[in-house]
Design an enzyme around this catalytic site. Structure first.
Site, mmCIF file in Angstrom:
data_model
loop_
_atom_site.group_PDB
_atom_site.id
_atom_site.type_symbol
_atom_site.label_atom_id
_atom_site.label_comp_id
_atom_site.label_asym_id
_atom_site.label_seq_id
_atom_site.Cartn_x
_atom_site.Cartn_y
_atom_site.Cartn_z
ATOM 1 N N TYR A 67 -23.424 -8.558 -15.519
ATOM 2 C CA TYR A 67 -22.619 -7.343 -15.520
ATOM 3 C C TYR A 67 -23.509 -6.114 -15.639
ATOM 4 O O TYR A 67 -23.319 -5.115 -14.932
ATOM 5 C CB TYR A 67 -21.629 -7.402 -16.686
ATOM 6 C CG TYR A 67 -20.696 -6.226 -16.789
ATOM 7 C CD1 TYR A 67 -19.542 -6.164 -16.005
ATOM 8 C CD2 TYR A 67 -20.937 -5.180 -17.682
ATOM 9 C CE1 TYR A 67 -18.667 -5.092 -16.107
ATOM 10 C CE2 TYR A 67 -20.074 -4.111 -17.786
ATOM 11 C CZ TYR A 67 -18.937 -4.066 -17.002
ATOM 12 O OH TYR A 67 -18.075 -3.000 -17.102
ATOM 13 N N SER A 74 -21.685 1.634 -17.941
ATOM 14 C CA SER A 74 -21.630 0.898 -19.203
ATOM 15 C C SER A 74 -22.984 1.014 -19.874
ATOM 16 O O SER A 74 -24.015 1.194 -19.206
ATOM 17 C CB SER A 74 -21.311 -0.577 -18.955
ATOM 18 O OG SER A 74 -21.563 -1.369 -20.102
#
Length: 240
Positions: free
Chosen positions: A147, A134
């Site tokens: 995250y 990501s």
């Protein structure tokens, strides 16, 4: 890359399911796993060559079951992940127990499953490991500390694995923003319909499998040229 056996985690919905569908269309044997048994079986019903195996990748016994079910293994895709609390908290208020869960699913479970899979991947002759990355792994976004930390750690594990296992291909793949349930949870109440469907991103990952460039971190946005995919260490935009 056809005539292959793959394990795809988090395959009950979103990108994992879209990838499973594409691999099935290529006549691959896919061990598809997800925690929600009913969803997984409903999503994969009728897909040729797909074996639905519900379970939690955090469970050591289930990880061993995945490897036994595969028998041989050419491709391991670590797609399963955990967003953490929603709405996304700042680090000041991040619950530590929740962070442990994010790291357990996003870092420790992929490493543990890879450790079990390495003998089969080495024996394949074309073994490939793909971790889902990501831009939150390389960019600092408020609320994305938990995250993003997990994805950054997973990126580094992939990079080190590539050095330690030069006969394998190890790719950290950043799909970019997608219209998924997890992405919606990250932006509760917001309209994310402008994000692409996961199926629109899968072809970029398939290019990695087809052309097998050097191990590294790749963004879907940079894989439009199927002949010359390029690695990248930075990304831009909102988190994927």
């Amino acid at each position: 890359m056809t005539d292959m056996t793959a394990i795809v985690t988090g395959a009950g919905q979103g990108f994992g399911l879209a990838l499973t569908e594409s691999l099935a269309a290529r006549r691959a044997t896919v061990i598809a796993c997800a925690r929600d048994s009913a969803r997984l079986h409903a999503a994969t019903a009728g897909l040729p060559g797909v074996i639905a195996l519900p379970g939690d990748v955090n469970d050591p016994e289930f990880r061993a079951e995945l490897i036994r079910a595969a028998g041989r293994l050419d491709l391991l895709v670590h797609n399963a992940g955990e967003l953490g609390p929603s709405p996304l908290p700042t680090l000041e208020h991040y619950p530590l127990d929740a962070l442990r869960g994010v790291l357990e699913t996003g870092v420790l479970a992929p490493l543990a499953l890879t450790q079990l899979a390495l003998p089969l991947l080495r024996a394949s002759g074309a073994g490939t490991v793909i971790t889902l990355s990501s831009d939150a792994a390389v960019e600092a976004y408020p609320g994305w500390g938990g995250y993003g930390a997990a994805k950054a750690a997973l990126d580094l594990l992939a990079a080190v694995l590539a050095v330690e296992e030069p006969a394998l291909r190890v790719y950290a793949f950043d799909p970019g923003d997608m219209r998924t349930a997890m992405h919606q949870r990250a932006f509760p109440g917001e309209d994310i319909s402008d994000r692409p469907e996961p199926a629109a991103v899968v072809p970029a990952l398939l290019r990695l499998l087809d052309h097998r460039p050097e191990s590294g971190r790749y963004r879907a946005a940079d894989l439009s040229d199927a002949e010359r995919p390029t690695t990248t260490g930075t990304t831009a935009g909102s988190p994927a």
